[in-house]
Design a protein around this motif. Structure first.
Motif, mmCIF file in Angstrom:
data_model
loop_
_atom_site.group_PDB
_atom_site.id
_atom_site.type_symbol
_atom_site.label_atom_id
_atom_site.label_comp_id
_atom_site.label_asym_id
_atom_site.label_seq_id
_atom_site.Cartn_x
_atom_site.Cartn_y
_atom_site.Cartn_z
ATOM 1 N N LYS A 179 0.836 -1.212 0.000
ATOM 2 C CA LYS A 179 0.000 0.000 0.000
ATOM 3 C C LYS A 179 0.863 1.250 0.000
ATOM 4 O O LYS A 179 0.547 2.226 -0.689
ATOM 5 C CB LYS A 179 -0.932 -0.001 1.217
ATOM 6 N N LEU A 180 1.932 1.247 0.775
ATOM 7 C CA LEU A 180 2.834 2.395 0.810
ATOM 8 C C LEU A 180 3.493 2.636 -0.549
ATOM 9 O O LEU A 180 3.647 3.780 -0.987
ATOM 10 C CB LEU A 180 3.929 2.185 1.861
ATOM 11 N N ILE A 181 3.866 1.568 -1.211
ATOM 12 C CA ILE A 181 4.556 1.658 -2.499
ATOM 13 C C ILE A 181 3.607 2.085 -3.606
ATOM 14 O O ILE A 181 3.981 2.841 -4.503
ATOM 15 C CB ILE A 181 5.208 0.297 -2.850
ATOM 16 N N GLY A 182 2.389 1.566 -3.570
ATOM 17 C CA GLY A 182 1.442 1.847 -4.647
ATOM 18 C C GLY A 182 1.954 1.284 -5.958
ATOM 19 O O GLY A 182 2.383 0.137 -6.011
ATOM 20 N N GLU A 183 1.956 2.086 -6.980
ATOM 21 C CA GLU A 183 2.411 1.632 -8.302
ATOM 22 C C GLU A 183 3.842 2.096 -8.607
ATOM 23 O O GLU A 183 4.274 2.054 -9.757
ATOM 24 C CB GLU A 183 1.443 2.138 -9.378
ATOM 25 N N ASN A 184 4.573 2.526 -7.594
ATOM 26 C CA ASN A 184 5.938 2.996 -7.778
ATOM 27 C C ASN A 184 6.830 1.837 -8.202
ATOM 28 O O ASN A 184 7.055 0.897 -7.445
ATOM 29 C CB ASN A 184 6.449 3.620 -6.475
ATOM 30 N N GLY A 185 7.347 1.904 -9.422
ATOM 31 C CA GLY A 185 8.151 0.823 -9.980
ATOM 32 C C GLY A 185 9.405 0.519 -9.181
ATOM 33 O O GLY A 185 9.741 -0.646 -8.954
ATOM 34 N N MET A 186 10.114 1.542 -8.733
ATOM 35 C CA MET A 186 11.329 1.316 -7.955
ATOM 36 C C MET A 186 10.984 0.680 -6.608
ATOM 37 O O MET A 186 11.684 -0.210 -6.139
ATOM 38 C CB MET A 186 12.106 2.623 -7.740
ATOM 39 N N GLY A 187 9.899 1.115 -6.018
ATOM 40 C CA GLY A 187 9.466 0.521 -4.755
ATOM 41 C C GLY A 187 9.106 -0.948 -4.923
ATOM 42 O O GLY A 187 9.482 -1.794 -4.095
ATOM 43 N N LEU A 188 8.385 -1.267 -5.992
ATOM 44 C CA LEU A 188 8.041 -2.662 -6.269
ATOM 45 C C LEU A 188 9.293 -3.499 -6.504
ATOM 46 O O LEU A 188 9.396 -4.632 -6.014
ATOM 47 C CB LEU A 188 7.103 -2.759 -7.481
ATOM 48 N N TYR A 189 10.244 -2.917 -7.232
ATOM 49 C CA TYR A 189 11.501 -3.618 -7.484
ATOM 50 C C TYR A 189 12.216 -3.919 -6.166
ATOM 51 O O TYR A 189 12.686 -5.036 -5.943
ATOM 52 C CB TYR A 189 12.397 -2.779 -8.404
ATOM 53 N N MET A 190 12.296 -2.940 -5.294
ATOM 54 C CA MET A 190 13.004 -3.121 -4.019
ATOM 55 C C MET A 190 12.297 -4.132 -3.113
ATOM 56 O O MET A 190 12.946 -4.961 -2.472
ATOM 57 C CB MET A 190 13.180 -1.779 -3.319
ATOM 58 N N LEU A 191 10.978 -4.077 -3.084
ATOM 59 C CA LEU A 191 10.249 -5.047 -2.267
ATOM 60 C C LEU A 191 10.371 -6.448 -2.855
ATOM 61 O O LEU A 191 10.497 -7.431 -2.117
ATOM 62 C CB LEU A 191 8.779 -4.644 -2.118
ATOM 63 N N ASP A 192 10.382 -6.551 -4.176
ATOM 64 C CA ASP A 192 10.607 -7.849 -4.817
ATOM 65 C C ASP A 192 11.972 -8.405 -4.409
ATOM 66 O O ASP A 192 12.103 -9.594 -4.116
ATOM 67 C CB ASP A 192 10.501 -7.709 -6.339
ATOM 68 N N GLN A 193 12.978 -7.541 -4.356
ATOM 69 C CA GLN A 193 14.316 -7.963 -3.930
ATOM 70 C C GLN A 193 14.295 -8.447 -2.476
ATOM 71 O O GLN A 193 14.906 -9.463 -2.138
ATOM 72 C CB GLN A 193 15.326 -6.812 -4.087
ATOM 73 N N GLU A 194 13.592 -7.714 -1.626
ATOM 74 C CA GLU A 194 13.471 -8.109 -0.216
ATOM 75 C C GLU A 194 12.822 -9.486 -0.095
ATOM 76 O O GLU A 194 13.295 -10.349 0.652
ATOM 77 C CB GLU A 194 12.644 -7.064 0.544
#
Length: 173
Positions: free
Chosen positions: A142-157
């Motif tokens: 929810k915090l990330i929303g559709e932010n691509g870099m945020g999604l990328y970083m969470l995917d890495q996590e």
């Protein structure tokens, strides 16, 4: 010695744990195909954990003189458009599993089956962790929303998650 009622309920729980594994494998494959390798990894680890949960119940049932009766596993969904949708479904599912564990616990108490109640204590704690983890990732998405870099970083996590044998199985080996 387990009652017939408890034996039946434990076999139903085994089926539910295997269904959970199947669901999480499906989620993992969905996100692997979509290019989310980290999310796929997280769900593949979850798949292994659910198989382990089923094995803990099967080992317990056999150790108490019961009989494991494997039943067909019902179909699961195969498509989730967004990662948050999968984690929302995960939380909803884990809440259902928690209710099932709580019902088993209540049955064990009603039957004065303290050995089964004791075995279920681990699962009660495990379910608190399962629900909390799913909720934390929902909040992050929810915090990330559709932010691509945020999604990328969470995917890495999520890709950093590793499998470890649950304590009840590790102590049995």
């Amino acid at each position: 010695m387990l009652s017939e009622k408890m034996q039946k309920a434990l076999n139903e729980q085994i089926n539910a744990e295997l269904w959970s594994a199947y669901l999480y494998l499906s989620m993992g494959m969905n996100f692997e195909a979509a290019g989310y390798q980290g999310i796929a990894n997280w769900y593949k680890v979850q798949f292994k954990e659910e198989q382990d949960h089923a094995m803990i119940f099967m080992n317990y049932l056999n150790s108490r003189g019961g009989r494991v009766e494997l039943a067909p596993i019902a179909a699961v969904d195969t498509v989730w458009e967004r990662p948050i949708d999968a984690f929302v479904a995960t939380l909803e599912h884990e809440r259902k599993v928690t209710a099932m564990i709580n019902n088993l616990y209540a049955m064990a108490e009603a039957e004065h089956d303290y050995a089964t109640r004791d075995k279920l204590n681990w699962f009660v704690s495990e379910q608190v962790e399962e629900e909390e983890t799913a909720k934390q990732y929902i909040d992050k998405f929810k915090l990330i929303g559709e932010n691509g870099m945020g999604l990328y970083m969470l995917d890495q996590e999520l890709g950093a998650r590793t499998y470890s044998v649950p304590a009840p199985l590790a102590s049995a080996e």
